[in-house]
Design a protein around this motif. Structure first.
Motif, PDB file in Angstrom:
ATOM      1  N   GLU A 194      -4.923   4.041  -7.555  1.00 45.29           N
ATOM      2  CA  GLU A 194      -5.247   2.704  -7.073  1.00 45.29           C
ATOM      3  C   GLU A 194      -5.180   2.645  -5.541  1.00 45.29           C
ATOM      4  O   GLU A 194      -5.982   1.956  -4.902  1.00 45.29           O
ATOM      5  CB  GLU A 194      -4.297   1.661  -7.669  1.00 45.29           C
ATOM      6  CG  GLU A 194      -4.356   1.527  -9.179  1.00 45.29           C
ATOM      7  CD  GLU A 194      -5.618   0.833  -9.678  1.00 45.29           C
ATOM      8  OE1 GLU A 194      -6.588   0.685  -8.902  1.00 45.29           O
ATOM      9  OE2 GLU A 194      -5.641   0.437 -10.864  1.00 45.29           O
ATOM     10  N   TYR A 195      -4.257   3.376  -4.957  1.00 40.32           N
ATOM     11  CA  TYR A 195      -4.138   3.408  -3.503  1.00 40.32           C
ATOM     12  C   TYR A 195      -5.433   3.893  -2.859  1.00 40.32           C
ATOM     13  O   TYR A 195      -5.837   3.389  -1.797  1.00 40.32           O
ATOM     14  CB  TYR A 195      -2.980   4.324  -3.093  1.00 40.32           C
ATOM     15  CG  TYR A 195      -2.918   4.593  -1.614  1.00 40.32           C
ATOM     16  CD1 TYR A 195      -2.416   3.635  -0.741  1.00 40.32           C
ATOM     17  CD2 TYR A 195      -3.367   5.809  -1.088  1.00 40.32           C
ATOM     18  CE1 TYR A 195      -2.370   3.878   0.623  1.00 40.32           C
ATOM     19  CE2 TYR A 195      -3.320   6.062   0.269  1.00 40.32           C
ATOM     20  CZ  TYR A 195      -2.831   5.095   1.131  1.00 40.32           C
ATOM     21  OH  TYR A 195      -2.779   5.324   2.481  1.00 40.32           O
TER      22      TYR A 195
ATOM     23  N   MET B   4       1.946   1.776  -3.448  1.00 40.49           N
ATOM     24  CA  MET B   4       0.805   2.233  -4.242  1.00 40.49           C
ATOM     25  C   MET B   4       0.538   3.719  -4.018  1.00 40.49           C
ATOM     26  O   MET B   4       0.254   4.457  -4.964  1.00 40.49           O
ATOM     27  CB  MET B   4      -0.441   1.418  -3.895  1.00 40.49           C
ATOM     28  CG  MET B   4      -0.376  -0.038  -4.337  1.00 40.49           C
ATOM     29  SD  MET B   4      -1.777  -1.024  -3.754  1.00 40.49           S
ATOM     30  CE  MET B   4      -3.106  -0.348  -4.776  1.00 40.49           C
ATOM     31  N   GLU B   5       0.640   4.144  -2.783  1.00 38.51           N
ATOM     32  CA  GLU B   5       0.404   5.569  -2.483  1.00 38.51           C
ATOM     33  C   GLU B   5       1.419   6.451  -3.210  1.00 38.51           C
ATOM     34  O   GLU B   5       1.080   7.529  -3.711  1.00 38.51           O
ATOM     35  CB  GLU B   5       0.489   5.807  -0.975  1.00 38.51           C
ATOM     36  CG  GLU B   5       0.179   7.236  -0.573  1.00 38.51           C
ATOM     37  CD  GLU B   5       0.217   7.458   0.922  1.00 38.51           C
ATOM     38  OE1 GLU B   5      -0.404   8.434   1.397  1.00 38.51           O
ATOM     39  OE2 GLU B   5       0.855   6.657   1.639  1.00 38.51           O
TER      40      GLU B   5
ATOM     41  N   ARG C  26       0.833  -1.213   0.000  1.00 36.78           N
ATOM     42  CA  ARG C  26       0.000   0.000   0.000  1.00 36.78           C
ATOM     43  C   ARG C  26       0.870   1.267   0.000  1.00 36.78           C
ATOM     44  O   ARG C  26       0.537   2.255  -0.653  1.00 36.78           O
ATOM     45  CB  ARG C  26      -0.947   0.007   1.185  1.00 36.78           C
ATOM     46  CG  ARG C  26      -1.987  -1.112   1.152  1.00 36.78           C
ATOM     47  CD  ARG C  26      -2.996  -0.967   2.281  1.00 36.78           C
ATOM     48  NE  ARG C  26      -3.799   0.239   2.094  1.00 36.78           N
ATOM     49  CZ  ARG C  26      -3.867   1.225   2.987  1.00 36.78           C
ATOM     50  NH1 ARG C  26      -3.166   1.182   4.114  1.00 36.78           N
ATOM     51  NH2 ARG C  26      -4.616   2.291   2.750  1.00 36.78           N
ATOM     52  N   GLU C  27       1.972   1.223   0.720  1.00 37.93           N
ATOM     53  CA  GLU C  27       2.880   2.375   0.752  1.00 37.93           C
ATOM     54  C   GLU C  27       3.412   2.686  -0.641  1.00 37.93           C
ATOM     55  O   GLU C  27       3.454   3.855  -1.069  1.00 37.93           O
ATOM     56  CB  GLU C  27       4.026   2.076   1.716  1.00 37.93           C
ATOM     57  CG  GLU C  27       5.076   3.167   1.822  1.00 37.93           C
ATOM     58  CD  GLU C  27       6.218   2.769   2.731  1.00 37.93           C
ATOM     59  OE1 GLU C  27       7.372   3.147   2.436  1.00 37.93           O
ATOM     60  OE2 GLU C  27       5.968   2.057   3.729  1.00 37.93           O
TER      61      GLU C  27
ATOM     62  N   THR D  94      -7.815   1.339  -1.501  1.00 39.52           N
ATOM     63  CA  THR D  94      -7.346   0.338  -0.535  1.00 39.52           C
ATOM     64  C   THR D  94      -7.576   0.716   0.920  1.00 39.52           C
ATOM     65  O   THR D  94      -7.026   0.062   1.817  1.00 39.52           O
ATOM     66  CB  THR D  94      -5.839   0.074  -0.735  1.00 39.52           C
ATOM     67  OG1 THR D  94      -5.084   1.247  -0.344  1.00 39.52           O
ATOM     68  CG2 THR D  94      -5.523  -0.277  -2.181  1.00 39.52           C
TER      69      THR D  94
ATOM     70  N   PRO E 276      -1.291   6.482  -6.973  1.00 37.01           N
ATOM     71  CA  PRO E 276      -2.239   6.982  -5.970  1.00 37.01           C
ATOM     72  C   PRO E 276      -3.699   6.740  -6.327  1.00 37.01           C
ATOM     73  O   PRO E 276      -4.548   6.632  -5.425  1.00 37.01           O
ATOM     74  CB  PRO E 276      -1.913   8.474  -5.889  1.00 37.01           C
ATOM     75  CG  PRO E 276      -1.168   8.792  -7.154  1.00 37.01           C
ATOM     76  CD  PRO E 276      -0.427   7.548  -7.502  1.00 37.01           C
TER      77      PRO E 276
END
Length: 429
Positions: free
Chosen positions: A253-254, A246-247, A243-244, A257, A251
């Motif tokens: 897609e993040y 992805m962020e 997730r980190e 989550t 972003p």
């Protein structure tokens, strides 16, 4: 009745075993795990199977989860811009739906089916010495276990293997709770998020041991910022890092989550391997021969999502070759010809496309991907290439072919010139 031994209980080994069993062959299958051990184990892949591969399962009446697994109707592509936005974003529509079924569910279920239908299941991690013995008692031995000692019997084909090291670091998480994508909330799709110079994030719906879920799958360029999962043992830490990243890099897609959680304790996977093509015939110490199947002989990087598809197509091709061979001996010439039939119809097109996608995309490929955002037929054709990679040969690899194709699609999409009704009337008088 001809006796056949298959070592390996993955997509190709099980599909081929069940296919042969249905045709009256006496089949022994060797697996290193029981069905219950597979169900309770760690996830094994990010399988997304497209229509042609699914049809092979339907043909053998093995599509047990078709009504439960999400029906994937499209393939989407996003390309990250330097500022964190999306420079490109589009969705191509599939002609036939795709589906993903967690291999823990499928392989355990197929193993149960194999024994129920009369197959002989042996739970044993086979060695080369084992096969040296068994090759004397079976008409044909097929190796469908793509890892471990047995792979060493198959020589690397240097002419068909341009890479000698892993091209991506892989990290997988199966999750519940992923939010819908705002652009197409009602359309199930595989999403390919390309981060130039960094790697790729794939997001796909799946059916797992606890029901519907989604897969978050990072492919990172080795040595880059996504190559960060080595040594992580805690699944929660694995998901947090996923997730980190992805962020930071995807972003859009993040944002989906915020409520995700892992589906189970075995829902993460990380690793890497070098793409390779091997020669199909393995020689045993006692002189016997074995034939390699699927990723034993053609192992591509999962960047194009072809692993399970290729395994299904290889199993179907081998099944056809075995049935056509009748009572003739399964000698080396037949083994090589059987592999060649699979290689030239399916293995080669997949390998060519996958290796192209692992490199830095040339300008004409960037133009194709960009044009797909404006021309829906281009997006649709690219999406359906996941089902039929051979189609890329017509327009993807050569700059002139790509330019001609885009010009043709753009011309067809252009509005027709207005008709001068008065001119038509005048000429008719």
């Amino acid at each position: 009745m001809r006796k056949i031994l298959i070592v390996g209980a993955g997509q190709s080994g099980l599909q081929l075993a069940l296919g042969l069993l249905s045709k009256g062959y006496e089949v022994t299958l060797m697996s290193n795990r029981t069905p219950d051990e597979i169900r309770g184990g760690r996830v094994m892949s990010t399988q997304c199977m497209f229509d042609t591969a699914l049809q092979h399962e339907r043909d053998l009446q093995l599509d047990f989860w078709a009504d439960r697994a999400p029906k994937i109707q499209g393939v989407g592509v996003s390309v990250a811009a330097p500022d964190g936005a999306r420079a490109i974003d589009w969705l191509g529509r599939l002609k036939g739906y795709a589906q993903s079924v967690d291999q823990r569910v499928k392989m355990a279920g197929w193993l149960d089916t194999f024994t129920q239908r009369g197959g002989q299941l042996v739970i044993h991690g086979a060695s080369v010495a084992d096969l040296d013995f068994f090759s004397r008692t079976y008409d044909l031995v097929l190796v469908a276990a793509g890892k471990g000692e047995l792979v060493s019997m198959f020589e690397r084909d240097a002419a068909r293997s341009p890479y000698d090291a892993p091209q991506r670091a892989l990290a997988v998480s199966y999750v519940h709770g992923l939010g819908p994508r705002p652009e197409h909330p009602d359309t199930e799709a595989v999403r390919c998020n390309l981060v130039p110079g960094v790697g790729e994030l794939f997001v796909m719906p799946t059916l797992t041991t606890s029901g519907r879920a989604d897969i978050l799958f990072w492919e990172g360029v080795p040595g880059g910022p996504l190559d960060a999962f080595a040594g992580i043992k805690d699944p929660a830490e694995h998901l947090a890092l996923t997730r980190e990243l992805m962020e930071k890099f995807t972003p859009w897609e993040y944002a989906r989550t915020t409520e995700v959680e892992l589906t189970d304790a075995g829902a993460t996977l990380a690793g890497r391997y070098a793409p390779v093509v091997r020669k199909p015939v393995g020689r045993l110490p006692g002189g016997g021969l074995v034939l390699g199947v699927a990723d034993v002989v053609v192992a591509n990087d999962p960047i194009t999502g072809q692993g399970s598809n290729s395994a299904a197509k290889c199993a179907a091709s081998y099944l056809s070759s075995i049935l056509m061979h009748g009572d003739n001996p399964f000698d080396e010439a037949w083994m090589k010809a059987t592999f060649d039939t699979y290689w030239f119809t399916s293995g080669k097109p997949v390998t060519q496309w996958t290796n192209a996608m692992l490199g830095v995309p040339p300008e004409h490929v960037l133009n194709l991907i960009g044009a797909a955002g404006q021309l829906q037929p281009v997006a649709d054709r690219f999406a359906n290439g996941f089902d039929n990679p051979a189609d890329f040969d017509a327009y993807f690899y050569d700059p002139e072919d790509a330019a001609d194709y885009l010009a043709e699609v753009a011309s067809a999409a252009a509005p027709a010139a207005p008709v001068d009704a008065s001119a038509g009337a005048s000429s008719a008088e």
